[in-house]
Design an enzyme around this catalytic site. Structure first.
Site, mmCIF file in Angstrom:
data_model
loop_
_atom_site.group_PDB
_atom_site.id
_atom_site.type_symbol
_atom_site.label_atom_id
_atom_site.label_comp_id
_atom_site.label_asym_id
_atom_site.label_seq_id
_atom_site.Cartn_x
_atom_site.Cartn_y
_atom_site.Cartn_z
ATOM 1 N N LYS A 183 0.856 -1.198 0.000
ATOM 2 C CA LYS A 183 0.000 0.000 0.000
ATOM 3 C C LYS A 183 0.882 1.234 0.000
ATOM 4 C CE LYS A 183 -1.625 2.977 2.649
ATOM 5 N NZ LYS A 183 -1.706 4.129 1.726
ATOM 6 N N GLU A 259 9.773 1.350 10.628
ATOM 7 C CA GLU A 259 10.738 2.408 10.304
ATOM 8 C C GLU A 259 9.999 3.725 10.514
ATOM 9 O OE1 GLU A 259 13.822 1.874 9.597
ATOM 10 O OE2 GLU A 259 13.843 -0.259 9.137
ATOM 11 N N CYS A 293 13.281 11.221 7.096
ATOM 12 C CA CYS A 293 13.344 10.782 8.492
ATOM 13 C C CYS A 293 14.741 10.974 9.053
ATOM 14 C CB CYS A 293 12.949 9.321 8.588
ATOM 15 S SG CYS A 293 13.910 8.311 7.457
ATOM 16 N N GLU A 390 9.533 16.431 14.490
ATOM 17 C CA GLU A 390 10.161 16.362 13.166
ATOM 18 C C GLU A 390 9.702 17.586 12.392
ATOM 19 O OE1 GLU A 390 8.717 12.515 11.582
ATOM 20 O OE2 GLU A 390 10.753 12.316 10.878
HETATM 21 P P1 NAP Z 1 2.258 8.486 7.707
HETATM 22 O O1 NAP Z 1 1.200 9.493 7.725
HETATM 23 O O2 NAP Z 1 2.517 7.698 8.939
HETATM 24 O O3 NAP Z 1 1.918 7.532 6.482
HETATM 25 C C1 NAP Z 1 2.764 6.470 6.094
HETATM 26 C C2 NAP Z 1 1.935 5.419 5.402
HETATM 27 O O4 NAP Z 1 0.998 4.884 6.342
HETATM 28 C C3 NAP Z 1 1.117 5.940 4.230
HETATM 29 O O5 NAP Z 1 1.017 4.942 3.257
HETATM 30 C C4 NAP Z 1 -0.238 6.199 4.889
HETATM 31 O O6 NAP Z 1 -1.315 6.161 3.995
HETATM 32 C C5 NAP Z 1 -0.309 5.024 5.834
HETATM 33 N N1 NAP Z 1 -1.237 5.234 6.937
HETATM 34 C C6 NAP Z 1 -1.642 6.392 7.483
HETATM 35 N N2 NAP Z 1 -2.515 6.161 8.485
HETATM 36 C C7 NAP Z 1 -2.676 4.826 8.547
HETATM 37 C C8 NAP Z 1 -3.456 3.963 9.363
HETATM 38 N N3 NAP Z 1 -4.259 4.440 10.334
HETATM 39 N N4 NAP Z 1 -3.386 2.638 9.156
HETATM 40 C C9 NAP Z 1 -2.584 2.147 8.193
HETATM 41 N N5 NAP Z 1 -1.807 2.906 7.385
HETATM 42 C C10 NAP Z 1 -1.843 4.231 7.568
HETATM 43 O O7 NAP Z 1 3.689 9.104 7.317
HETATM 44 P P2 NAP Z 1 4.048 10.009 6.079
HETATM 45 O O8 NAP Z 1 3.591 11.383 6.366
HETATM 46 O O9 NAP Z 1 3.608 9.358 4.809
HETATM 47 O O10 NAP Z 1 5.630 9.915 6.081
HETATM 48 C C11 NAP Z 1 6.422 10.725 6.863
HETATM 49 C C12 NAP Z 1 6.868 9.963 8.097
HETATM 50 O O11 NAP Z 1 7.560 8.789 7.706
HETATM 51 C C13 NAP Z 1 7.839 10.770 8.921
HETATM 52 O O12 NAP Z 1 7.555 10.600 10.272
HETATM 53 C C14 NAP Z 1 9.179 10.116 8.567
HETATM 54 O O13 NAP Z 1 10.169 10.265 9.533
HETATM 55 C C15 NAP Z 1 8.781 8.700 8.396
HETATM 56 N N6 NAP Z 1 9.769 7.984 7.602
HETATM 57 C C16 NAP Z 1 10.562 7.074 8.250
HETATM 58 C C17 NAP Z 1 11.552 6.416 7.531
HETATM 59 C C18 NAP Z 1 12.437 5.424 8.220
HETATM 60 O O14 NAP Z 1 13.089 4.652 7.518
HETATM 61 N N7 NAP Z 1 12.503 5.393 9.543
HETATM 62 C C19 NAP Z 1 11.707 6.644 6.163
HETATM 63 C C20 NAP Z 1 10.861 7.567 5.548
HETATM 64 C C21 NAP Z 1 9.893 8.220 6.284
HETATM 65 P P3 NAP Z 1 -1.917 7.525 3.420
HETATM 66 O O15 NAP Z 1 -0.848 8.095 2.557
HETATM 67 O O16 NAP Z 1 -3.102 7.072 2.693
HETATM 68 O O17 NAP Z 1 -2.232 8.393 4.603
#
Ligand code: NAP
Length: 491
Positions: A183, A259, A293, A390
């Site tokens: 997804k 992650e 991140c 962040e």
């Molecule tokens: P996010 O809002 O947590 O979303 C990540 C993924 O999860 C998206 O596909 C999102 O779908 C999905 N999602 C959201 N709510 C969900 C739920 N209730 N149940 C299941 N899936 C759900 O994060 P983001 O804004 O896309 O990404 C930024 C974050 O990712 C930052 O915190 C960053 O630090 C972190 N990140 C971490 C790493 C690492 O390797 N540690 C790498 C890259 C990014 P939708 O798009 O449909 O909302």
């Protein structure tokens, strides 16, 4: 190579990949994908329902047995062919990422190189999944351990690295013999859709990789995580969503890789090479418009060099060109959406009202896109909100420290533990400090450390598990131990 954008967009599948075909959502629903540099809709995709998600898991489970028994060499060669095809299509992938996510084209090309390396790396690792052979200390049993595919996986990816976050999960899952439902993020699904088609073109058997893009993430993930056939969830995204998924994963005791978010300290000691430090700061802060991140979130600088460091860093930030990432010369693209722009803007305004000084930037950019100017803040109070969250934007808050112990205390004063950076010319200091830093990743005299060959992952609330390196494939396997009665046991 010049890419015709309309021809490229016409090549990207807009349906759900379930088994061997791209299809419409069961209820016909769709969602739009926008270009954050212009606010224009660039594509409309099928939006998966819960029934579609289960259909995708059905398709995956139907081939898990055969896929696990496909020789590792064959799986490796599919990955290698995928690597070659992504390379051939590199300019198309880069263009798609710039269009849907906003990063400048040069950076998008860099992500293709980085992200594609996971396909090559895991094509090489697929044939090196070793077990162990030994005997129990008592001599009664011979012991054999093997690594088996963990089983059907749900892979959930974020929007900030649309290709690399997918390849970092899909490649080791293929290498290990797992089937999957992927997804992608709602904001940036096009790159993933095209990547999945590329893997089919590379010979990946139907059903091994299924893709369910959609506007409701939980409508997709909840039924999958409630299904007894699912064995693992690998998630990259924010800590709050990761926490929700971990709670849900507990119900079925699913294997998880998480992650999550970071709050990276970037420590500049008084003995640092300031040229290296400023170069590193540009990489650690400005890569991906600060939407990483691993992005440096807190610049902790020794008080004796802070003024000089800030002066040089601000000069570099002022050279940056903000604009549409498709345009020549642009080095800083838009943030991904209005919400992101508002959040960065609010953090800067909050820091300023707490007493921080704007050295450069500190304001939104012009145009229809979600632009924010590269920003440097000095004298940021230690308890400012901007140091706790962040930032996910091109904003660098600087805090001074007095001595090594103070720097370490400040750096560790976060619930996150993903990336950290240390600039010093003193090797004994580097080891002493790295021993004490509570972070999964540490860049020493460099601001960019991600590499397919390295284990990537965090501690504390930045998550668990590692992606890439030798460790990355293990996340998709479970160990089976065979205890065999020793033929000499009774003699
Ligand atoms: P996010 O809002 O947590 O979303 C990540 C993924 O999860 C998206 O596909 C999102 O779908 C999905 N999602 C959201 N709510 C969900 C739920 N209730 N149940 C299941 N899936 C759900 O994060 P983001 O804004 O896309 O990404 C930024 C974050 O990712 C930052 O915190 C960053 O630090 C972190 N990140 C971490 C790493 C690492 O390797 N540690 C790498 C890259 C990014 P939708 O798009 O449909 O909302």
């Amino acid at each position: 190579m010049t890419i015709n954008v309309s021809e490229l967009l016409a090549k990207v599948p807009t349906g759900l990949l379930i088994g061997d075909s791209w299809r419409d959502a069961s209820d016909g629903a769709t969602f739009d994908v926008e270009n954050p540099a212009t606010g224009e809709t660039i594509a409309t995709l099928a939006s998966a329902t819960s029934e579609d998600a289960i259909a995708a898991l059905d398709a995956a489970c139907a081939v898990q047995h055969d896929w696990a028994r496909t020789p590792a060499r064959q799986r490796a060669e599919i990955l290698r062919r995928g690597f070659e095809l992504v390379q051939e299509r590199a300019e198309e992938f880069a263009t798609l990422m710039t269009l849907e996510m906003g990063k400048p084209l040069a950076e998008a090309r860099g992500e293709v190189t980085y992200g594609n390396e996971f396909l090559r790396w895991f094509s090489e690792e697929a044939v090196r999944l070793y077990g162990r052979y030994g005997a129990t200390p008592e001599g009664n049993l011979r012991m054999i351990t093997t690594r088996k595919p963990v089983g059907p996986c749900l892979l959930i990816t974020p929007w900030n690295f649309p290709l690399a976050m997918a390849t970092r999960k899909v490649a080791p899952a293929i290498a290990a013999g797992c089937v999957m439902v992927l997804k992608p993020a709602r904001l940036t699904p096009l790159t993933t859709q095209y990547f999945a088609q590329t893997m089919l073109d590379a010979g990946l058997p139907a059903g091994v990789l299924n893709v369910v893009s959609g506007k409701s993430a939980s409508a997709i993930s909840n039924p999958l995580m409630d299904d007894n056939r699912l064995r693992k969830v690998s998630f990259t995204g924010s800590t709050p969503v990761g926490q929700q998924l971990l709670k849900k994963a507990a119900d079925k005791v699913l294997r998880t890789s998480m992650e999550l978010g970071g709050n990276a300290p970037f420590i500049v000691f008084d003995d640092a090479d300031l040229d290296l430090a400023v170069e590193g700061a540009m990489g650690a802060k400005m890569r991906n418009i600060g939407e990483a991140c691993t992005a440096a979130n807190r610049f902790l600088v020794h008080e004796s060099v802070a003024e000089e460091f800030s002066r040089r860093f601000a000069a570099r930030l002022e050279e940056q060109v903000v604009g549409n990432g498709m345009d020549d010369g642009v080095t800083v693209g838009p943030l991904v959406e209005q919400k992101a722009l508002d959040s960065v803007s609010a953090l800067v305004d909050g820091a300023v009202s707490d007493g921080a000084e704007v050295v450069t930037g500190g304001a939104r950019g012009s145009g229809n896109g979600y632009f924010y100017l590269p920003t440097l803040l000095n004298n940021v109070p230690r308890d400012a909100q901007i140091l706790k969250e962040e930032i996910f934007g091109p904003v660098a808050p600087v805090v001074t420290f007095k001595d090594e112990a103070d720097a370490i205390r400040l750096a560790n004063s976060s619930e996150y533990g993903l990336a950290s950076y240390v600039f010093s010319q003193d090797m004994s200091r580097i080891f002493r400090v790295s021993d004490q830093l509570e972070f999964g990743l540490l860049g020493v005299n460099t601001g960019v450390i991600s590499n397919a060959a390295a284990p990537f992952g965090g501690v504390k609330q930045s998550g668990m598990g590692r992606e890439g390196g030798l460790e990355g494939i293990e996340e998709y396997t479970s160990v089976q131990y065979l205890g065999i009665r020793d033929p000499y046991a009774d003699q």
